[in-house]
Structure formats: structure tokens, C-alpha cells
Design a protein around this motif. Structure first.
Motif, PDB file in Angstrom:
ATOM      1  N   THR A 191       0.797  -1.227   0.000  1.00 58.85           N
ATOM      2  CA  THR A 191       0.000   0.000   0.000  1.00 58.85           C
ATOM      3  C   THR A 191       0.828   1.275   0.000  1.00 58.85           C
ATOM      4  N   TRP A 192       1.927   1.313   0.768  1.00 59.33           N
ATOM      5  CA  TRP A 192       2.717   2.541   0.770  1.00 59.33           C
ATOM      6  C   TRP A 192       4.218   2.298   0.737  1.00 59.33           C
ATOM      7  N   ARG A 236       0.887   7.114  -7.337  1.00 61.86           N
ATOM      8  CA  ARG A 236      -0.255   7.620  -6.565  1.00 61.86           C
ATOM      9  C   ARG A 236      -1.348   6.554  -6.597  1.00 61.86           C
ATOM     10  N   THR A 282      -4.584   4.203  -6.120  1.00 60.66           N
ATOM     11  CA  THR A 282      -6.013   4.296  -5.859  1.00 60.66           C
ATOM     12  C   THR A 282      -6.324   3.081  -5.006  1.00 60.66           C
ATOM     13  N   GLN A 283      -6.375   3.301  -3.717  1.00 61.85           N
ATOM     14  CA  GLN A 283      -6.528   2.205  -2.774  1.00 61.85           C
ATOM     15  C   GLN A 283      -7.991   1.894  -2.534  1.00 61.85           C
ATOM     16  N   ARG A 284      -8.233   0.622  -2.332  1.00 60.31           N
ATOM     17  CA  ARG A 284      -9.582   0.193  -1.988  1.00 60.31           C
ATOM     18  C   ARG A 284      -9.904   0.583  -0.549  1.00 60.31           C
ATOM     19  N   TYR A 285      -8.893   0.553   0.299  1.00 59.17           N
ATOM     20  CA  TYR A 285      -9.051   0.924   1.701  1.00 59.17           C
ATOM     21  C   TYR A 285      -8.174   2.131   1.994  1.00 59.17           C
ATOM     22  N   SER A 286      -8.676   3.017   2.810  1.00 61.35           N
ATOM     23  CA  SER A 286      -7.924   4.231   3.130  1.00 61.35           C
ATOM     24  C   SER A 286      -6.747   3.908   4.047  1.00 61.35           C
ATOM     25  N   ARG A 287      -5.803   4.806   4.084  1.00 58.39           N
ATOM     26  CA  ARG A 287      -4.657   4.654   4.984  1.00 58.39           C
ATOM     27  C   ARG A 287      -5.132   4.582   6.428  1.00 58.39           C
ATOM     28  N   THR A 288      -6.154   5.374   6.756  1.00 53.96           N
ATOM     29  CA  THR A 288      -6.679   5.380   8.116  1.00 53.96           C
ATOM     30  C   THR A 288      -7.226   4.009   8.492  1.00 53.96           C
ATOM     31  N   ARG A 289      -7.902   3.381   7.572  1.00 51.03           N
ATOM     32  CA  ARG A 289      -8.459   2.053   7.836  1.00 51.03           C
ATOM     33  C   ARG A 289      -7.354   1.011   7.984  1.00 51.03           C
ATOM     34  N   GLU A 291      -4.867  11.410   8.393  1.00 56.00           N
ATOM     35  CA  GLU A 291      -4.239  10.181   8.853  1.00 56.00           C
ATOM     36  C   GLU A 291      -3.372  10.369  10.092  1.00 56.00           C
TER      37      GLU A 291
END
Length: 100
Positions: free
Chosen positions: A11-12, A21, A23-30, A68
Motif C-alpha cells: 500500500t505505501w 499515486r 487508488t486504494q480500496r481501503y484508506s490509509r486510516t483504515r 491520517e
């Protein structure tokens, strides 16, 4: 531990599967919330892997982070509580830090 490594690298990290850049299915916060939950396992190696994952996030995307940061701080607090249990019962106070 391996799942945390793979998740953060995909993811990162350098193994980012979506390019520069994502396009994630889940946010970084999640994802950070899942990493925080993983620290409850009680395994110090898991807590250290979470710590390295958060470090990787901040180094690679620190300038892009906004909402985040609260999740980053919560995750780091969970890691600290896992690695140093005495810190959980005696967290540092903001007013004590400014007095020194």
C-alpha cells in the motif's frame, strides 16, 4: 508479522502495486486501524513490524498525510504500550512537556 509487512509494502512501500499515486480500496486510516488492532496480539515482533510500517508510511507519504495523523498517533501509542507496558499506565502529559 509477515501479513503486516506485505500489507504495508503493497500500500505505501516500494512494492506499491498501484504505482506512484495509488487508488486504494481501503484508506490509509483504515489500514492503520488494522495495524493498531494487530498490536493487541501481544507479540513484540508484531509491534516492531507495525512500528516499521508506520515509519515507512511517514517517510514515503508524510507530506501527503492530513487526516491520517490521528491514526498514526493512535497506532504509535498502541505500539509504545506493547513495547513498554509502564507507558500505558503513565502517558506523557502535554502540559508537563511544555514546562521543561
Amino acid at each position: 508479522r509477515g501479513a503486516i509487512f506485505l500489507l504495508s509494502m503493497a500500500t505505501w512501500g516500494s512494492g506499491n502495486i498501484s504505482g506512484r499515486r495509488p487508488t486504494q480500496r481501503y484508506s490509509r486510516t483504515r489500514i492503520l486501524a488494522a495495524l493498531t488492532a494487530a498490536t493487541a496480539s501481544g507479540e513484540k515482533t508484531v509491534a516492531l513490524e507495525v512500528l516499521m510500517s508506520v515509519d515507512r508510511l511517514v517517510r514515503t507519504a508524510g507530506k501527503e498525510l492530513q487526516l491520517e495523523w490521528a491514526a498514526v498517533c493512535e497506532t504509535l501509542s498502541a505500539v509504545l504500550a506493547q513495547l513498554d507496558p509502564s507507558s500505558a499506565s503513565n502517558p506523557p502529559r502535554a502540559d508537563a512537556a511544555s514546562a521543561s
